[in-house]
Design a protein around this motif. Structure first.
Motif, PDB file in Angstrom:
ATOM      1  N   LEU A 116      44.336  62.480  16.608  1.00 11.24           N
ATOM      2  CA  LEU A 116      44.190  63.917  16.413  1.00 11.24           C
ATOM      3  C   LEU A 116      45.237  64.434  15.428  1.00 11.24           C
ATOM      4  CD1 LEU A 116      42.506  66.335  17.563  1.00 11.24           C
ATOM      5  CD2 LEU A 116      44.404  66.719  19.151  1.00 11.24           C
ATOM      6  N   GLY A 117      44.757  65.084  14.380  1.00  9.44           N
ATOM      7  CA  GLY A 117      45.674  65.649  13.377  1.00  9.44           C
ATOM      8  C   GLY A 117      46.288  66.937  13.878  1.00  9.44           C
ATOM      9  N   PRO A 140      43.012  71.367  24.470  1.00  7.13           N
ATOM     10  CA  PRO A 140      41.619  71.134  24.889  1.00  7.13           C
ATOM     11  C   PRO A 140      41.001  69.892  24.240  1.00  7.13           C
ATOM     12  CG  PRO A 140      41.959  73.447  24.343  1.00  7.13           C
ATOM     13  CD  PRO A 140      43.198  72.719  23.917  1.00  7.13           C
ATOM     14  N   ALA A 141      41.375  69.622  22.984  1.00  6.19           N
ATOM     15  CA  ALA A 141      40.833  68.426  22.320  1.00  6.19           C
ATOM     16  C   ALA A 141      41.335  67.161  23.021  1.00  6.19           C
ATOM     17  CB  ALA A 141      41.240  68.413  20.846  1.00  6.19           C
ATOM     18  N   VAL A 142      42.623  67.166  23.390  1.00  7.48           N
ATOM     19  CA  VAL A 142      43.191  66.002  24.091  1.00  7.48           C
ATOM     20  C   VAL A 142      42.498  65.823  25.442  1.00  7.48           C
ATOM     21  CG1 VAL A 142      45.293  65.099  25.185  1.00  7.48           C
ATOM     22  CG2 VAL A 142      45.427  66.205  22.924  1.00  7.48           C
ATOM     23  N   THR A 143      42.349  66.925  26.178  1.00  4.20           N
ATOM     24  CA  THR A 143      41.726  66.858  27.509  1.00  4.20           C
ATOM     25  C   THR A 143      40.289  66.342  27.413  1.00  4.20           C
ATOM     26  OG1 THR A 143      43.076  68.726  28.163  1.00  4.20           O
ATOM     27  CG2 THR A 143      41.195  68.236  29.570  1.00  4.20           C
ATOM     28  N   VAL A 152      44.704  58.719  23.197  1.00  4.00           N
ATOM     29  CA  VAL A 152      44.944  59.747  22.180  1.00  4.00           C
ATOM     30  C   VAL A 152      46.189  59.421  21.361  1.00  4.00           C
ATOM     31  CG1 VAL A 152      45.539  62.183  21.829  1.00  4.00           C
ATOM     32  CG2 VAL A 152      43.827  61.553  23.549  1.00  4.00           C
ATOM     33  N   ASN A 153      46.025  59.495  20.037  1.00  2.00           N
ATOM     34  CA  ASN A 153      47.180  59.497  19.143  1.00  2.00           C
ATOM     35  C   ASN A 153      47.352  60.921  18.639  1.00  2.00           C
ATOM     36  OD1 ASN A 153      49.212  58.706  17.173  1.00  2.00           O
ATOM     37  ND2 ASN A 153      47.609  59.069  15.658  1.00  2.00           N
ATOM     38  N   VAL A 179      51.224  63.860  26.971  1.00  2.00           N
ATOM     39  CA  VAL A 179      51.297  62.449  27.358  1.00  2.00           C
ATOM     40  C   VAL A 179      50.374  61.584  26.477  1.00  2.00           C
ATOM     41  CG1 VAL A 179      51.554  60.910  29.347  1.00  2.00           C
ATOM     42  CG2 VAL A 179      51.486  63.370  29.712  1.00  2.00           C
ATOM     43  N   PRO A 180      50.536  61.664  25.165  1.00  2.00           N
ATOM     44  CA  PRO A 180      49.696  60.827  24.294  1.00  2.00           C
ATOM     45  C   PRO A 180      50.068  59.358  24.444  1.00  2.00           C
ATOM     46  CG  PRO A 180      51.444  61.848  23.015  1.00  2.00           C
ATOM     47  CD  PRO A 180      51.554  62.413  24.395  1.00  2.00           C
ATOM     48  N   GLU A 181      49.087  58.490  24.310  1.00  2.00           N
ATOM     49  CA  GLU A 181      49.377  57.047  24.360  1.00  2.00           C
ATOM     50  C   GLU A 181      50.141  56.622  23.109  1.00  2.00           C
ATOM     51  OE1 GLU A 181      46.518  58.339  25.336  1.00  2.00           O
ATOM     52  OE2 GLU A 181      46.442  57.634  27.419  1.00  2.00           O
ATOM     53  N   HIS A 182      50.004  57.413  22.042  1.00  2.00           N
ATOM     54  CA  HIS A 182      50.514  56.990  20.733  1.00  2.00           C
ATOM     55  C   HIS A 182      50.917  58.233  19.953  1.00  2.00           C
ATOM     56  CE1 HIS A 182      50.301  55.155  16.679  1.00  2.00           C
ATOM     57  NE2 HIS A 182      50.232  53.966  17.267  1.00  2.00           N
ATOM     58  N   VAL A 183      51.988  58.124  19.187  1.00  2.00           N
ATOM     59  CA  VAL A 183      52.433  59.232  18.325  1.00  2.00           C
ATOM     60  C   VAL A 183      52.707  58.677  16.930  1.00  2.00           C
ATOM     61  CG1 VAL A 183      54.235  60.966  17.905  1.00  2.00           C
ATOM     62  CG2 VAL A 183      53.517  60.467  20.260  1.00  2.00           C
ATOM     63  N   SER A 184      52.187  59.365  15.903  1.00  2.05           N
ATOM     64  CA  SER A 184      52.541  59.053  14.520  1.00  2.05           C
ATOM     65  C   SER A 184      53.283  60.261  13.980  1.00  2.05           C
ATOM     66  CB  SER A 184      51.296  58.821  13.654  1.00  2.05           C
ATOM     67  OG  SER A 184      50.505  57.786  14.191  1.00  2.05           O
TER      68      SER A 184
END
Ligand code: SF4
Length: 382
Positions: A116-117, A140-143, A152-153, A179-184
Protein backbone atom coordinates in the motif's frame (compact mmCIF):
# COMPACT_ATOMS: atom_id res chain seq x y z
CA UNK A 1 10.50 -22.10 -12.23
CA UNK A 2 10.69 -18.34 -12.41
CA UNK A 3 9.15 -15.18 -11.01
CA UNK A 4 6.82 -12.84 -12.82
CA UNK A 5 6.59 -9.05 -12.75
CA UNK A 6 3.60 -7.39 -14.43
CA UNK A 7 3.60 -3.62 -14.98
CA UNK A 8 0.26 -1.78 -14.81
CA UNK A 9 1.11 1.81 -15.72
CA UNK A 10 -2.19 3.57 -15.02
CA UNK A 11 -2.63 6.10 -12.20
CA UNK A 12 -5.57 8.27 -11.16
CA UNK A 13 -3.23 11.26 -11.12
CA UNK A 14 0.49 11.85 -11.51
CA UNK A 15 2.48 12.52 -8.33
CA UNK A 16 5.05 15.22 -9.15
CA UNK A 17 8.00 13.36 -7.57
CA UNK A 18 7.39 10.08 -9.44
CA UNK A 19 9.58 8.72 -12.27
CA UNK A 20 7.83 5.44 -12.91
CA UNK A 21 6.33 4.54 -16.29
CA UNK A 22 2.77 5.74 -15.80
CA UNK A 23 -0.22 6.90 -17.83
CA UNK A 24 -3.59 8.41 -16.88
CA UNK A 25 -6.22 5.89 -15.76
CA UNK A 26 -8.57 7.42 -18.33
CA UNK A 27 -6.10 6.83 -21.17
CA UNK A 28 -7.75 5.83 -24.44
CA UNK A 29 -4.92 3.29 -24.68
CA UNK A 30 -5.93 1.36 -21.54
CA UNK A 31 -7.86 -1.48 -23.26
CA UNK A 32 -5.23 -1.68 -26.01
CA UNK A 33 -2.44 -1.85 -23.42
CA UNK A 34 -4.14 -4.65 -21.48
CA UNK A 35 -4.71 -6.60 -24.70
CA UNK A 36 -1.04 -6.18 -25.65
CA UNK A 37 -0.03 -7.27 -22.16
CA UNK A 38 -2.14 -10.43 -22.43
CA UNK A 39 -0.54 -11.12 -25.81
CA UNK A 40 2.95 -10.65 -24.38
CA UNK A 41 2.12 -12.98 -21.48
CA UNK A 42 0.85 -15.67 -23.90
CA UNK A 43 3.95 -15.46 -26.13
CA UNK A 44 6.45 -15.42 -23.26
CA UNK A 45 4.73 -18.32 -21.52
CA UNK A 46 4.89 -20.39 -24.71
CA UNK A 47 8.51 -19.42 -25.43
CA UNK A 48 9.58 -20.41 -21.91
CA UNK A 49 7.69 -23.73 -22.03
CA UNK A 50 4.93 -22.75 -19.59
CA UNK A 51 7.17 -22.58 -16.51
CA UNK A 52 5.97 -22.60 -12.93
CA UNK A 53 5.68 -19.11 -11.44
CA UNK A 54 7.07 -19.11 -7.91
CA UNK A 55 6.34 -15.48 -7.02
CA UNK A 56 4.49 -12.69 -8.80
CA UNK A 57 4.39 -8.94 -8.36
CA UNK A 58 1.93 -6.54 -9.99
CA UNK A 59 3.50 -3.08 -9.84
CA UNK A 60 2.95 0.26 -11.42
CA UNK A 61 1.49 2.68 -11.76
CA UNK A 62 -1.49 1.70 -9.69
CA UNK A 63 -2.61 -1.92 -10.21
CA UNK A 64 -5.35 -1.42 -7.60
CA UNK A 65 -7.32 0.81 -9.95
CA UNK A 66 -7.90 -1.94 -12.51
CA UNK A 67 -11.54 -2.95 -12.72
CA UNK A 68 -12.46 -6.45 -11.51
CA UNK A 69 -13.10 -7.70 -15.07
CA UNK A 70 -9.65 -6.41 -16.13
CA UNK A 71 -8.01 -8.23 -13.22
CA UNK A 72 -9.94 -11.42 -14.07
CA UNK A 73 -8.88 -11.33 -17.72
CA UNK A 74 -5.23 -10.84 -16.72
CA UNK A 75 -5.59 -13.74 -14.33
CA UNK A 76 -6.98 -15.95 -17.13
CA UNK A 77 -4.12 -15.01 -19.46
CA UNK A 78 -1.51 -15.76 -16.80
CA UNK A 79 -3.02 -19.13 -15.84
CA UNK A 80 -3.17 -20.12 -19.48
CA UNK A 81 0.44 -19.12 -20.15
CA UNK A 82 2.10 -20.40 -16.97
CA UNK A 83 1.84 -23.00 -14.26
CA UNK A 84 0.63 -20.28 -11.90
CA UNK A 85 1.02 -21.83 -8.44
CA UNK A 86 2.97 -19.08 -6.67
CA UNK A 87 3.90 -18.95 -3.01
CA UNK A 88 3.51 -15.19 -2.98
CA UNK A 89 1.58 -12.69 -5.12
CA UNK A 90 1.83 -8.97 -4.38
CA UNK A 91 -0.13 -6.13 -5.91
CA UNK A 92 0.53 -2.45 -5.38
CA UNK A 93 -2.37 -0.35 -4.19
CA UNK A 94 -3.15 3.31 -3.75
CA UNK A 95 -5.30 3.94 -0.64
CA UNK A 96 -7.62 6.14 -2.72
CA UNK A 97 -8.38 3.59 -5.43
CA UNK A 98 -9.33 0.45 -3.59
CA UNK A 99 -12.73 -1.06 -3.00
CA UNK A 100 -14.06 -4.42 -1.92
CA UNK A 101 -14.84 -5.68 -5.44
CA UNK A 102 -11.32 -4.89 -6.66
CA UNK A 103 -9.73 -6.45 -3.58
CA UNK A 104 -11.76 -9.60 -4.07
CA UNK A 105 -10.68 -9.75 -7.72
CA UNK A 106 -7.02 -9.54 -6.65
CA UNK A 107 -7.65 -12.24 -4.05
CA UNK A 108 -9.26 -14.44 -6.73
CA UNK A 109 -6.15 -13.94 -8.87
CA UNK A 110 -4.15 -15.33 -5.95
CA UNK A 111 -2.90 -12.18 -4.16
CA UNK A 112 -1.33 -12.93 -0.79
CA UNK A 113 0.13 -9.47 -0.17
CA UNK A 114 -0.96 -5.89 -0.71
CA UNK A 115 1.74 -3.23 -0.94
CA UNK A 116 0.00 0.00 0.00
CA UNK A 117 1.40 3.36 -1.08
CA UNK A 118 0.56 5.00 2.24
CA UNK A 119 3.61 7.36 2.12
CA UNK A 120 2.54 9.26 5.27
CA UNK A 121 -0.20 9.48 7.89
CA UNK A 122 0.08 13.28 7.95
CA UNK A 123 -2.26 15.31 5.76
CA UNK A 124 0.36 18.05 5.60
CA UNK A 125 2.96 15.60 4.31
CA UNK A 126 0.63 13.99 1.77
CA UNK A 127 -0.27 17.43 0.41
CA UNK A 128 3.43 18.39 0.30
CA UNK A 129 4.03 15.28 -1.88
CA UNK A 130 1.12 16.09 -4.18
CA UNK A 131 -0.69 12.89 -3.19
CA UNK A 132 -4.44 12.70 -3.66
CA UNK A 133 -5.32 10.27 -0.86
CA UNK A 134 -5.89 11.31 2.75
CA UNK A 135 -4.62 9.65 5.95
CA UNK A 136 -8.06 8.26 6.80
CA UNK A 137 -7.96 6.16 3.57
CA UNK A 138 -5.10 4.03 4.91
CA UNK A 139 -6.53 2.05 7.86
CA UNK A 140 -9.67 0.89 6.01
CA UNK A 141 -7.53 -0.36 3.12
CA UNK A 142 -5.31 -2.31 5.54
CA UNK A 143 -8.34 -3.76 7.35
CA UNK A 144 -10.00 -4.78 4.09
CA UNK A 145 -6.87 -6.57 2.82
CA UNK A 146 -6.48 -8.34 6.17
CA UNK A 147 -10.08 -9.50 6.09
CA UNK A 148 -9.23 -11.37 2.88
CA UNK A 149 -6.18 -12.99 4.48
CA UNK A 150 -3.54 -10.82 2.83
CA UNK A 151 -0.32 -9.55 4.38
CA UNK A 152 0.31 -5.82 4.15
CA UNK A 153 3.35 -3.79 3.21
CA UNK A 154 3.24 -0.07 3.96
CA UNK A 155 5.31 2.11 1.63
CA UNK A 156 6.48 5.28 3.39
CA UNK A 157 8.50 8.30 2.25
CA UNK A 158 10.59 10.48 4.56
CA UNK A 159 12.41 13.77 3.99
CA UNK A 160 9.33 15.52 2.62
CA UNK A 161 9.38 19.27 1.84
CA UNK A 162 9.13 21.41 5.02
CA UNK A 163 8.89 18.26 7.18
CA UNK A 164 8.72 19.48 10.79
CA UNK A 165 10.67 17.76 13.55
CA UNK A 166 8.70 14.85 14.94
CA UNK A 167 6.46 14.36 11.91
CA UNK A 168 8.39 11.31 10.67
CA UNK A 169 8.46 9.75 14.15
CA UNK A 170 4.67 10.19 14.32
CA UNK A 171 4.44 8.47 10.91
CA UNK A 172 6.42 5.49 12.14
CA UNK A 173 4.20 5.20 15.22
CA UNK A 174 1.05 5.44 13.10
CA UNK A 175 2.41 2.81 10.71
CA UNK A 176 3.15 0.43 13.59
CA UNK A 177 -0.41 0.85 14.87
CA UNK A 178 -1.49 -0.91 11.67
CA UNK A 179 0.83 -3.84 12.53
CA UNK A 180 2.02 -4.26 8.93
CA UNK A 181 3.92 -7.45 8.14
CA UNK A 182 6.36 -5.38 6.10
CA UNK A 183 7.49 -1.75 5.86
CA UNK A 184 9.38 -0.05 3.01
CA UNK A 185 10.76 3.40 3.82
CA UNK A 186 12.56 5.56 1.27
CA UNK A 187 13.92 9.10 1.35
CA UNK A 188 12.20 11.40 -1.13
CA UNK A 189 14.45 11.47 -4.18
CA UNK A 190 13.83 14.15 -6.76
CA UNK A 191 15.28 13.60 -10.21
CA UNK A 192 15.78 16.86 -12.06
CA UNK A 193 16.48 15.36 -15.47
CA UNK A 194 13.44 13.83 -17.19
CA UNK A 195 13.88 10.33 -18.51
CA UNK A 196 12.81 10.44 -22.12
CA UNK A 197 9.83 8.35 -23.10
CA UNK A 198 9.11 7.15 -19.57
CA UNK A 199 6.81 9.70 -18.10
CA UNK A 200 3.52 11.27 -18.93
CA UNK A 201 4.03 14.39 -16.88
CA UNK A 202 0.35 15.46 -16.90
CA UNK A 203 -0.88 18.99 -16.03
CA UNK A 204 1.57 21.58 -17.30
CA UNK A 205 4.04 18.91 -18.45
CA UNK A 206 7.68 18.64 -17.49
CA UNK A 207 8.29 22.42 -16.92
CA UNK A 208 5.63 22.45 -14.18
CA UNK A 209 6.96 19.25 -12.63
CA UNK A 210 10.52 20.57 -12.78
CA UNK A 211 9.50 23.80 -10.98
CA UNK A 212 7.73 21.73 -8.32
CA UNK A 213 10.79 19.51 -7.87
CA UNK A 214 13.24 22.40 -7.58
CA UNK A 215 11.09 24.04 -4.89
CA UNK A 216 10.51 20.71 -3.10
CA UNK A 217 14.23 19.84 -3.11
CA UNK A 218 15.06 23.23 -1.60
CA UNK A 219 12.58 22.56 1.24
CA UNK A 220 13.82 19.03 2.07
CA UNK A 221 15.84 18.24 5.21
CA UNK A 222 19.60 18.34 4.60
CA UNK A 223 21.73 15.19 4.43
CA UNK A 224 22.19 15.07 8.21
CA UNK A 225 18.44 15.40 8.66
CA UNK A 226 17.84 12.54 6.23
CA UNK A 227 20.48 10.38 7.94
CA UNK A 228 18.83 11.04 11.33
CA UNK A 229 15.45 9.98 9.96
CA UNK A 230 16.91 6.82 8.46
CA UNK A 231 18.61 5.93 11.73
CA UNK A 232 15.37 6.60 13.60
CA UNK A 233 13.49 4.31 11.21
CA UNK A 234 16.00 1.51 11.77
CA UNK A 235 15.87 1.95 15.55
CA UNK A 236 12.08 2.18 15.86
CA UNK A 237 11.34 -0.74 13.55
CA UNK A 238 14.06 -2.93 15.04
CA UNK A 239 12.68 -2.25 18.54
CA UNK A 240 9.24 -3.26 17.25
CA UNK A 241 10.60 -6.65 16.12
CA UNK A 242 11.14 -6.00 12.43
CA UNK A 243 14.19 -7.34 10.61
CA UNK A 244 16.05 -4.72 8.57
CA UNK A 245 16.72 -7.18 5.77
CA UNK A 246 17.35 -4.74 2.91
CA UNK A 247 18.48 -1.12 2.78
CA UNK A 248 14.93 0.26 2.62
CA UNK A 249 12.90 -2.76 3.77
CA UNK A 250 11.88 -4.18 7.12
CA UNK A 251 9.80 -7.30 7.81
CA UNK A 252 8.32 -9.27 10.64
CA UNK A 253 10.16 -12.62 10.90
CA UNK A 254 9.39 -14.75 7.85
CA UNK A 255 7.49 -11.93 6.11
CA UNK A 256 10.28 -10.70 3.82
CA UNK A 257 9.12 -10.09 0.25
CA UNK A 258 10.16 -13.27 -1.55
CA UNK A 259 9.65 -11.71 -4.95
CA UNK A 260 11.95 -8.78 -4.27
CA UNK A 261 14.51 -11.19 -2.79
CA UNK A 262 14.67 -12.78 -6.26
CA UNK A 263 15.84 -9.40 -7.63
CA UNK A 264 18.32 -8.78 -4.83
CA UNK A 265 19.78 -12.27 -5.18
CA UNK A 266 20.00 -11.63 -8.93
CA UNK A 267 17.79 -14.62 -9.64
CA UNK A 268 15.55 -15.25 -12.65
CA UNK A 269 12.39 -13.39 -13.49
CA UNK A 270 10.25 -12.41 -16.43
CA UNK A 271 8.94 -8.83 -16.51
CA UNK A 272 6.04 -7.95 -18.81
CA UNK A 273 4.52 -4.56 -19.57
CA UNK A 274 5.88 -1.09 -20.27
CA UNK A 275 9.32 -0.48 -18.77
CA UNK A 276 9.52 -4.01 -17.31
CA UNK A 277 12.95 -5.61 -16.95
CA UNK A 278 13.69 -9.34 -17.18
CA UNK A 279 16.61 -11.51 -16.15
CA UNK A 280 16.48 -14.95 -17.73
CA UNK A 281 19.34 -17.38 -18.44
CA UNK A 282 21.86 -14.69 -17.48
CA UNK A 283 20.44 -12.20 -20.01
CA UNK A 284 18.96 -8.85 -18.96
CA UNK A 285 16.29 -7.39 -21.22
CA UNK A 286 13.65 -4.70 -20.97
CA UNK A 287 10.60 -3.26 -22.63
CA UNK A 288 10.28 0.42 -23.63
CA UNK A 289 8.96 2.60 -20.80
CA UNK A 290 6.60 4.76 -22.86
CA UNK A 291 3.17 3.34 -23.61
CA UNK A 292 3.32 3.94 -27.36
CA UNK A 293 6.84 2.54 -27.62
CA UNK A 294 5.75 -0.55 -25.69
CA UNK A 295 2.65 -1.04 -27.84
CA UNK A 296 4.61 -0.64 -31.07
CA UNK A 297 7.11 -3.26 -29.94
CA UNK A 298 4.69 -5.81 -28.53
CA UNK A 299 2.01 -5.51 -31.20
CA UNK A 300 4.67 -6.21 -33.83
CA UNK A 301 6.07 -9.07 -31.71
CA UNK A 302 9.57 -7.56 -31.76
CA UNK A 303 10.71 -9.12 -28.49
CA UNK A 304 12.46 -7.39 -25.61
CA UNK A 305 15.44 -5.04 -25.86
CA UNK A 306 18.84 -6.33 -24.72
CA UNK A 307 20.21 -4.38 -21.77
CA UNK A 308 23.73 -3.95 -23.09
CA UNK A 309 24.94 -2.08 -19.99
CA UNK A 310 24.22 -5.01 -17.67
CA UNK A 311 27.19 -6.77 -16.07
CA UNK A 312 25.98 -9.81 -14.09
CA UNK A 313 29.08 -9.94 -11.88
CA UNK A 314 28.81 -6.27 -10.88
CA UNK A 315 25.02 -6.41 -10.51
CA UNK A 316 25.20 -9.47 -8.28
CA UNK A 317 27.79 -7.91 -5.94
CA UNK A 318 25.86 -4.65 -5.56
CA UNK A 319 22.50 -6.35 -5.09
CA UNK A 320 23.89 -8.75 -2.48
CA UNK A 321 25.29 -5.84 -0.46
CA UNK A 322 21.78 -4.36 -0.27
CA UNK A 323 20.75 -7.32 1.91
CA UNK A 324 21.54 -7.91 5.57
CA UNK A 325 22.93 -11.33 4.58
CA UNK A 326 25.54 -9.37 2.56
CA UNK A 327 27.93 -10.61 -0.11
CA UNK A 328 29.36 -14.10 0.35
CA UNK A 329 32.69 -13.82 -1.44
CA UNK A 330 33.24 -17.60 -1.54
CA UNK A 331 29.89 -18.19 -3.26
CA UNK A 332 30.53 -15.18 -5.48
CA UNK A 333 33.91 -16.58 -6.56
CA UNK A 334 32.32 -19.95 -7.32
CA UNK A 335 29.72 -18.22 -9.54
CA UNK A 336 31.87 -15.63 -11.34
CA UNK A 337 35.42 -16.94 -10.97
CA UNK A 338 38.50 -16.04 -8.91
CA UNK A 339 39.45 -12.87 -10.85
CA UNK A 340 35.96 -11.36 -10.35
CA UNK A 341 36.11 -12.24 -6.65
CA UNK A 342 39.58 -10.71 -6.30
CA UNK A 343 38.48 -7.49 -7.98
CA UNK A 344 35.42 -7.03 -5.74
CA UNK A 345 37.39 -8.02 -2.65
CA UNK A 346 40.13 -5.47 -3.43
CA UNK A 347 37.62 -2.67 -4.00
CA UNK A 348 35.82 -3.43 -0.74
CA UNK A 349 39.12 -3.65 1.18
CA UNK A 350 39.66 -0.05 0.13
CA UNK A 351 36.79 0.77 2.50
CA UNK A 352 38.21 -1.12 5.50
CA UNK A 353 38.34 1.20 8.49
CA UNK A 354 35.63 3.54 7.18
CA UNK A 355 32.88 2.00 9.30
CA UNK A 356 30.78 1.36 6.21
CA UNK A 357 31.42 -2.41 6.01
CA UNK A 358 31.88 -5.37 8.31
CA UNK A 359 33.47 -8.70 7.47
CA UNK A 360 32.28 -11.99 8.91
CA UNK A 361 34.61 -14.61 7.41
CA UNK A 362 33.96 -14.58 3.66
CA UNK A 363 30.86 -12.46 4.07
CA UNK A 364 30.86 -8.67 3.65
CA UNK A 365 27.93 -6.75 5.12
CA UNK A 366 27.07 -3.03 5.11
CA UNK A 367 26.82 -1.41 8.54
CA UNK A 368 23.83 0.83 9.37
CA UNK A 369 25.89 3.85 8.28
CA UNK A 370 27.02 1.99 5.16
CA UNK A 371 23.41 1.30 4.27
CA UNK A 372 22.54 5.00 4.35
CA UNK A 373 25.43 5.93 2.03
CA UNK A 374 25.32 2.65 0.08
CA UNK A 375 25.81 4.39 -3.26
CA UNK A 376 29.28 5.47 -2.11
CA UNK A 377 30.12 1.78 -1.69
CA UNK A 378 28.41 0.63 -4.88
CA UNK A 379 30.16 3.18 -7.07
CA UNK A 380 33.49 1.51 -6.26
CA UNK A 381 32.25 -1.73 -7.77
CA UNK A 382 31.15 -0.26 -11.10
S1 SF4 B 1 3.85 7.63 -7.08
FE1 SF4 B 1 2.53 5.85 -7.49
S2 SF4 B 1 0.45 6.76 -7.65
FE2 SF4 B 1 1.90 8.47 -7.87
S3 SF4 B 1 2.22 8.65 -10.10
FE3 SF4 B 1 3.86 7.31 -9.32
S4 SF4 B 1 3.08 5.23 -9.58
FE4 SF4 B 1 1.30 6.64 -9.75
Amino acid sequence: MTSLYVHIPFCASRCPYCDFATAPATSALRARYLAALRGEIAREGAALGRPRIATAFFGGGTPSLLDPHEIASLSDAIREAFDFTPEEVTFEANPATLDRARLEAWRALGATRMSLGAQSFSQRALASLGRTHVPSDIAPAVTAARSLGMDVNLDLIFGRPDEPDGEWRADLDAALEQVPEHVSAYPLELVLEPEEGIANWGGGGWPTVERWRIAAAAAQPDDDGLADRYELTADVLRAAGYRHYEIANWAQPGKECRHNLVYWRNGEWLGVGAGAHSHLSGRRTRQPGGLLGYLARVEHELGRIDDAAADPAVDTAILALRLDEGLDLAAYGARFGAPARARVDAELRGLDGTGLLERHGDRVVLTDRGRFVANEVFVRLL
